[in-house]
Scaffold this active site. Sequence first.
Site, short mmCIF file in Angstrom:
data_model
loop_
_atom_site.label_atom_id
_atom_site.label_comp_id
_atom_site.label_asym_id
_atom_site.label_seq_id
_atom_site.Cartn_x
_atom_site.Cartn_y
_atom_site.Cartn_z
N SER A 50 10.20 3.80 50.65
CA SER A 50 8.97 3.59 49.89
C SER A 50 8.48 2.18 50.16
O SER A 50 9.26 1.31 50.54
CB SER A 50 9.28 3.75 48.40
N TYR A 63 14.43 1.69 41.08
CA TYR A 63 13.78 2.41 42.19
C TYR A 63 13.64 1.51 43.41
O TYR A 63 14.02 1.90 44.52
CB TYR A 63 12.42 2.92 41.72
#
Length: 169
Positions: A50, A63
Amino acid sequence: MEFIAPLLETSENDWDKVVGTNLKGTYLMSRAALMVMARTGGGVIINNASDAGLRGIKLNAAYSSSKAGVIHLTRSIALDYGGQGVRCNCICPGCIRTPLCERFNAEVGARKGKSGQAALKEFVEANIPAKRVGEPEEVASLVLFLCSPEASYINGAIIPVDGGLTAGM
């Protein structure tokens, strides 16, 4: 699970769930693929990280950390197994029109007293040079290319798919 949270609001259990899903899950799948690829003479692994793994993101301690780990796992695989015909690359999508993006922006917006759509629009205008959200097909086409013979010399690459978001960060 508390997905959107700074570190002090992230329980150890939530941390373990996020890191277990994103980093350990990638490790387990990569390991299983490598076992086959080592026997059959090679192959291609495309890991999914990501933009959060490339930069710090507020309200995203677990995350971001897990996705940064996926990036480094990708590099390690490329270095360790490239000589055996295995290529391993990593895509780093940014704001892509997916349920994950919608959920993230809804939670961020709620913390700011805004709708998710308002939070996303504000973020896109301020941070993405392309001034739009990406489409899933734009990510899929990169994955297909990386798996193709035309990409046979690409190994260990970390490729943002983010409309320019991480270019200036």
